[in-house]
Design a protein around this motif. Structure first.
Motif, PDB file in Angstrom:
ATOM      1  N   LEU A   1       0.595  -1.052  -0.157  1.00 27.58           N
ATOM      2  CA  LEU A   1      -0.181  -0.122   0.115  1.00 27.58           C
ATOM      3  C   LEU A   1       0.872   1.639   0.314  1.00 27.58           C
ATOM      4  O   LEU A   1       0.893   2.349  -0.783  1.00 27.58           O
ATOM      5  CB  LEU A   1      -0.815  -0.055   0.918  1.00 27.58           C
TER       6      LEU A   1
ATOM      7  N   GLN B   1       2.451   2.090  -3.614  1.00 24.03           N
ATOM      8  CA  GLN B   1       1.591   2.343  -4.784  1.00 24.03           C
ATOM      9  C   GLN B   1       1.561   3.801  -4.369  1.00 24.03           C
ATOM     10  O   GLN B   1       1.046   5.170  -5.149  1.00 24.03           O
ATOM     11  CB  GLN B   1       0.684   1.943  -5.349  1.00 24.03           C
ATOM     12  N   ALA B   2       1.591   4.551  -3.020  1.00 27.12           N
ATOM     13  CA  ALA B   2       1.204   6.114  -2.566  1.00 27.12           C
ATOM     14  C   ALA B   2       2.315   6.972  -3.165  1.00 27.12           C
ATOM     15  O   ALA B   2       2.071   8.696  -2.231  1.00 27.12           O
ATOM     16  CB  ALA B   2       1.362   5.869  -1.243  1.00 27.12           C
TER      17      ALA B   2
ATOM     18  N   GLN C   1       3.742  10.703  -5.074  1.00 23.88           N
ATOM     19  CA  GLN C   1       3.393  10.937  -6.059  1.00 23.88           C
ATOM     20  C   GLN C   1       4.656  11.855  -6.612  1.00 23.88           C
ATOM     21  O   GLN C   1       5.416  12.599  -5.772  1.00 23.88           O
ATOM     22  CB  GLN C   1       2.221  12.201  -5.681  1.00 23.88           C
TER      23      GLN C   1
ATOM     24  N   ASN D   1       7.744   8.754  -3.112  1.00 19.86           N
ATOM     25  CA  ASN D   1       7.375   8.523  -1.576  1.00 19.86           C
ATOM     26  C   ASN D   1       7.981   9.080  -0.229  1.00 19.86           C
ATOM     27  O   ASN D   1       8.424   8.706  -0.087  1.00 19.86           O
ATOM     28  CB  ASN D   1       7.494   6.894  -2.248  1.00 19.86           C
TER      29      ASN D   1
END
Length: 469
Positions: A354, A357-358, A360, A364
Motif C-alpha cells: 500500500l 503505490q502511494a 506522487q 514517495n
C-alpha cells in the motif's frame, strides 16, 4: 515527547526559531521538534536501520573529502563519530518515532545531528556549534532525505538478510536435511485433504521441507539483487543537484567496501528514488517464505498432536509447561510462535504494498513505514527460524511404531491395487474394509482378486514409500 531531566541546556536555532536542548543530548533542534510532533507508537528506529543510515554518512563523508567538497578534518571527525555509533555508542540518541514526517526527514536529521554533535566533541568544540560542523552543510553535504532514505532501506535490507535471515535459513536447511537422513527408514501414512493417503517416508517429509526452504533462500537472494542499485547521488529529485560529478560512483564504491556487497549507482537516479518496487519485490519474497513456514509449523503441530488423541507420529521437544491448569501438558509453542510471526510478516507486506503505490511525482513519502516493515520482517523471520531450529527441529524424535501402524492401517493402500484389479474393484474393497473392519489383504484374498504372492508384492510398504526417480 522527550522530557528533559537535566537542568543544563544549550540553545539551538533552526529556520523556525530557537529551542532549548538538554546539554547531554546529541540530537538537536529538528529531532526535538519531531519528538513533539510524533508521539505515536513509542517504537524507535531499528538498530539495523540506524547502522544503514550511519554507514551512508560515513561513506559520504569519505567521498566528499576525497572530492574536496568538505574539509578533511571535518570528514575525519564525522567518520570517527560514525564508527563509534556503529560500535554501539549513542544508540539512545536516535529517538524519533517510526511513524513520522513523510520520506523520513525527521529520522534523517536525527542521524545528521547526532553525528555532527559527536564530531564537534571530537574536534574539541561544543555540541550545537554548527558553524564548525553542521548537520546540514557537512554531515549531509550533497545529500537529501529523498536519496538517503531509499538507499538506507536498501542497505538495511541487505544487512538484515546477510546477518540474520541467511544464517537462519542455512541452519534450518542443514538441520532438516540431517533429520531427513535420520528418519529415512521410517514409513508413515501420507495424508491429503487430511484423509488417509499412500505411505511415505518420514525422512522424505523433512527432506521436502529442506528443499522448500532452500528454494526460498534462492528467491530471496535473487530479489535482493534489486537492493544493490543505489539512487544515492540523486539529491532532492534525481538530478544530482549540489553533488560532485564523481560523487555517486565514488560513494557507491565506498559503501560496497563497507558492507561487502556489489553496490553500484542506479542507471536512472530518478527511477531509483521514486519507485519502491525493489522493496516490494524483496518483501514479496519474504512473505512467500513466511507462507511456507506457516505450513511447516502447522504440519509439525499436527504430527505431534496428542499424545493420546492425536497423530503423535513425532515428538517435539517440550520447552516449557503448556498449561496453567492441566499438569503435565506440553504445547508445540515454538511452532505456534512461528505462525504468529509469519502472520505479522504477511501484514507488513500488505502495508508495504500500500505504501509503495502511494508516492506522487518525484517522491514517495511513505518510506519510513516501508523501512521499518521491511527490515523488521526480515529480522523477525530470521530470528524465528533460528529459534525454531534450535528449540524445536533439532530435538524432534520419531514414534516409528505409531507411524508404521498408521501406514499399515490406511485404506489408501488400496491405490496400489488399481493396476491389478481395476479402480472399481479397488473402491469396493475399500468400502467393504471400512464397513466390516476387515483388512484389505483379507478381502482381496476372499474375493480371489489376486494371489497371496501377488498381493504381498503389491502391498510392500517399503517399495510403495520409495520416491521414484
Amino acid at each position: 515527547m522527550i522530557e528533559a531531566t537535566n537542568l543544563a541546556y544549550r540553545i539551538e536555532k533552526d529556520s523556525m526559531g530557537e529551542r532549548q536542548i538538554p546539554e547531554t543530548a546529541y540530537y538537536g533542534i529538528q529531532t526535538l521538534r519531531a519528538t513533539e510532533n510524533f508521539p505515536i507508537s513509542g517504537i524507535k528506529p531499528l538498530p539495523t536501520y540506524i547502522d544503514a543510515c550511519v554507514l551512508i554518512k560515513k561513506a559520504t563523508a569519505i567521498a566528499n573529502s576525497e572530492l574536496g567538497c568538505i574539509p578533511q578534518e571535518i570528514a575525519n571527525a564525522i567518520v570517527q563519530a560514525a564508527d563509534e555509533v556503529l560500535a554501539g555508542a549513542l544508540r539512545d540518541q536516535f529517538v524519533v518515532d517510526i511513524y513520522q514526517a513523510g520520506a523520513g526527514t525527521s529520522h534523517h536529521m536525527n542521524v545528521n545531528e547526532v553525528l555532527a554533535n559527536r564530531a564537534l566533541e571530537i574536534i574539541g568544540d561544543s555540541k550545537g556549534n554548527y558553524q564548525k560542523i553542521s548537520p546540514n552543510d557537512h554531515v549531509n553535504y550533497g545529500q537529501s532525505t529523498n536519496d538517503v532514505i531509499p538507499t538506507a532501506i536498501r542497505i538495511g535490507g541487505l544487512l538484515a538478510i546477510g546477518k540474520t535471515l541467511n544464517p537462519a535459513l542455512a541452519s534450518a536447511i542443514a538441520t532438516l536435511t540431517t533429520k531427513a537422513d535420520e528418519f529415512q527408514d521410517i514409513i508413515k501414512s501420507g495424508r491429503t485433504h487430511l484423509q488417509d493417503a499412500v505411505p511415505v517416508r518420514l525422512g522424505d517429509t523433512f527432506g521436502a521441507w529442506a528443499q522448500i526452504l532452500s528454494e526460498h533462500q534462492q528467491r530471496i537472494q535473487t530479489a535482493a539483487t534489486d537492493l544493490t542499485k543505489l539512487g544515492l547521488g540523486g539529491s532532492a529529485a534525481g538530478t544530482g543537484m549540489n553533488t560532485h560529478p564523481q560523487y555517486r560512483q565514488r560513494v557507491a564504491e565506498i559503501l560496497a567496501q563497507l558492507i561487502n556487497q556489489p553496490l553500484q549507482p542506479a542507471p536512472n537516479m530518478m527511477a531509483a528514488m521514486q519507485s519502491m518496487a525493489p522493496f516490494v519485490n524483496v518483501s514479496s519474497a519474504i512473505r512467500n517464505l513466511a507462507q511456507d513456514c506457516v505450513k511447516i509449523s502447522h504440519d509439525l503441530r499436527l504430527m505431534d498432536s496428542g499424545p493420546k488423541t492425536g497423530f503423535k507420529e513425532i515428538q517435539l521437544p517440550p520447552v516449557q509447561p503448556g498449561s496453567s491448569i492441566m499438569p503435565g501438558k506440553y504445547n508445540p509453542v515454538m511452532a505456534e510462535m512461528t505462525s504468529m510471526v509469519c502472520f505479522q510478516v504477511m501484514g507488513y507486506d500488505s502495508a508495504i504494498a500500500l505504501a509503495a503505490q502511494a508516492g506522487q511525482l518525484e517522491l514517495n513519502v511513505m518510506m519510513p513505514l516501508i523501512a521499518y516493515n521491511l527490515i523488521h520482517s526480515i529480522e523477525i523471520l530470521g530470528n524465528t527460524l533460528s529459534a525454531l531450529t534450535r528449540q524445536c527441529i533439532l530435538g524432534i524424535t520419531a514414534n516409528s511404531d505409531r507411524c508404521l501402524a498408521y501406514a499399515e492401517g490406511s485404506l489408501a493402500l488400496v491405490t496400489a491395487l488399481n493396476p491389478h484389479i481395476g479402480y472399481l474393484n479397488a473402491a469396493n474393497v475399500a468400502k467393504e474394509s471400512l464397513a466390516t473392519g476387515k483388512s484389505l489383504r483379507q478381502i482381496v484374498l476372499e474375493q480371489q482378486l489376486m494371489s497371496e504372492e501377488q498381493l504381498a508384492k503389491v502391498l510392500d510398504l517399503e517399495k510403495m514409500s520409495t520416491v521414484n526417480g
